[in-house]
Design a protein around this motif. Sequence first.
Motif, short mmCIF file in Angstrom:
data_model
loop_
_atom_site.label_atom_id
_atom_site.label_comp_id
_atom_site.label_asym_id
_atom_site.label_seq_id
_atom_site.Cartn_x
_atom_site.Cartn_y
_atom_site.Cartn_z
N ALA A 179 -14.16 4.57 11.08
CA ALA A 179 -14.19 4.99 9.67
C ALA A 179 -13.00 4.48 8.86
O ALA A 179 -13.08 4.32 7.65
N TYR A 180 -11.89 4.21 9.54
CA TYR A 180 -10.66 3.84 8.83
C TYR A 180 -10.39 2.33 8.93
O TYR A 180 -9.24 1.89 8.94
N TRP A 181 -11.48 1.55 8.99
CA TRP A 181 -11.35 0.10 9.22
C TRP A 181 -10.47 -0.58 8.17
O TRP A 181 -9.83 -1.58 8.47
N ARG A 182 -10.41 -0.03 6.92
CA ARG A 182 -9.55 -0.66 5.89
C ARG A 182 -8.29 0.19 5.63
O ARG A 182 -7.54 -0.09 4.71
N ARG A 183 -8.11 1.25 6.42
CA ARG A 183 -6.94 2.13 6.27
C ARG A 183 -6.22 2.23 7.62
O ARG A 183 -6.14 3.30 8.23
N PRO A 184 -5.68 1.12 8.12
CA PRO A 184 -5.17 1.10 9.50
C PRO A 184 -4.09 2.13 9.77
O PRO A 184 -3.98 2.63 10.90
N GLU A 185 -3.29 2.48 8.75
CA GLU A 185 -2.21 3.47 8.97
C GLU A 185 -2.77 4.80 9.46
O GLU A 185 -2.07 5.56 10.13
N ALA A 186 -4.02 5.08 9.12
CA ALA A 186 -4.62 6.36 9.51
C ALA A 186 -4.61 6.55 11.03
O ALA A 186 -4.43 7.66 11.53
N TYR A 187 -4.76 5.44 11.78
CA TYR A 187 -4.81 5.57 13.24
C TYR A 187 -3.45 5.93 13.84
O TYR A 187 -3.36 6.28 15.01
N LEU A 188 -2.40 5.87 13.04
CA LEU A 188 -1.08 6.30 13.53
C LEU A 188 -0.95 7.82 13.46
O LEU A 188 -0.01 8.39 14.02
N ASP A 189 -1.88 8.45 12.77
CA ASP A 189 -1.82 9.90 12.53
C ASP A 189 -2.54 10.63 13.67
O ASP A 189 -3.75 10.47 13.88
N GLU A 190 -1.79 11.43 14.37
CA GLU A 190 -2.30 12.19 15.52
C GLU A 190 -3.53 13.03 15.13
O GLU A 190 -4.51 13.10 15.87
N ALA A 219 4.08 -3.05 10.60
CA ALA A 219 5.45 -3.25 10.08
C ALA A 219 5.76 -4.74 9.90
O ALA A 219 6.41 -5.13 8.93
N SER A 220 5.27 -5.57 10.82
CA SER A 220 5.62 -7.00 10.75
C SER A 220 4.70 -7.78 9.81
O SER A 220 4.96 -8.95 9.53
N GLY A 221 3.60 -7.17 9.37
CA GLY A 221 2.64 -7.89 8.51
C GLY A 221 1.58 -8.63 9.32
O GLY A 221 0.69 -9.28 8.77
N ARG A 222 1.65 -8.53 10.66
CA ARG A 222 0.69 -9.25 11.51
C ARG A 222 -0.73 -8.70 11.34
O ARG A 222 -1.70 -9.45 11.32
N TRP A 223 -0.83 -7.37 11.22
CA TRP A 223 -2.17 -6.78 11.02
C TRP A 223 -2.81 -7.33 9.75
O TRP A 223 -3.96 -7.77 9.74
#
Length: 245
Positions: A179-190, A219-223
């Motif tokens: 569901a968060y395919w365009r919101r990658p930061e969401a997967y960092l949230d427990e 953080a590095s911009g690689r994603w």
Amino acid sequence: MSGEQLYDTIGAAYTVTRRTDPRIATQIWAALGDARTVLNVGAGTGSYEPSDRVVTAVEPSATMRAQRPAGAAPCVAATAESLPFRDRSFDAAMALATVDHWRDPVAGLREMRRVARRVVVFTHDAGDPGRFWLTRDYLPEHPRLWAGRPSVAELAGAIGARVEPVSVPWDCADGFYEAYWRRPEAYLDERVRRGMSVWARVGPAAERRAVHGLRDDLASGRWAERNRDLLGLDAAVLDSRLLIA
Ligand SMILES: C[S@@+](CC[C@H](N)C(=O)[O-])C[C@H]1O[C@@H](n2cnc3c(N)ncnc32)[C@H](O)[C@@H]1O
């Protein structure tokens, strides 16, 4: 562990991130056609239950049944593989984000076919691990979870269903795996990860490694570099599918 035991263990916080997405609901409800009576198998907390039809829910996990809102459709404690209803009791039966957890998915789908004239299944196609960046780049364990399980084509074949792609909006309200395919930061949230059974199934070591890898790449911009094609999209067809019979 059975699918029902898994949800008795991990399901207590389900409604923090899991709820009806209105655009996916429109596609599911269209697939139900003019059905007046609907059986919702593996109903969980009641997402996607239409309010303008007569719904009966089936849900084996007590933890999930306990979270159904007041006024939700009546819910029977049973499993898909052995539905306690007579043949052709319902106009339609739907099973959403649940077939992956059934001990015997083909038997469950045949039971739905037995008790209803129409069958609608929302599931995912695990056949191509390259379609979704989270699996492809961070969670190679994901495809192994489906080893030995029937493919989408086999599930569809078992009930003579056609397969429709499901387009997942960028701001999807239902927090399932992709569901968060365009919101990658969401997967960092427990809290977001706890709404997805995949993390419990791959185990804490794989989860830690995937989250660290993603955090570093954000953080590095690689994603962003690897996935720049996604950033301009409002919706994407990844692995989500609807089976309609
Ligand atoms: C990811 S939840 C989906 C719940 C709901 N359909 C939704 O869309 O939010 C999966 C559900 O399948 C249920 N389940 C597990 N094994 C099952 C089985 N054999 N038959 C029916 N439901 C099962 C679990 O208890 C859980 O509530």
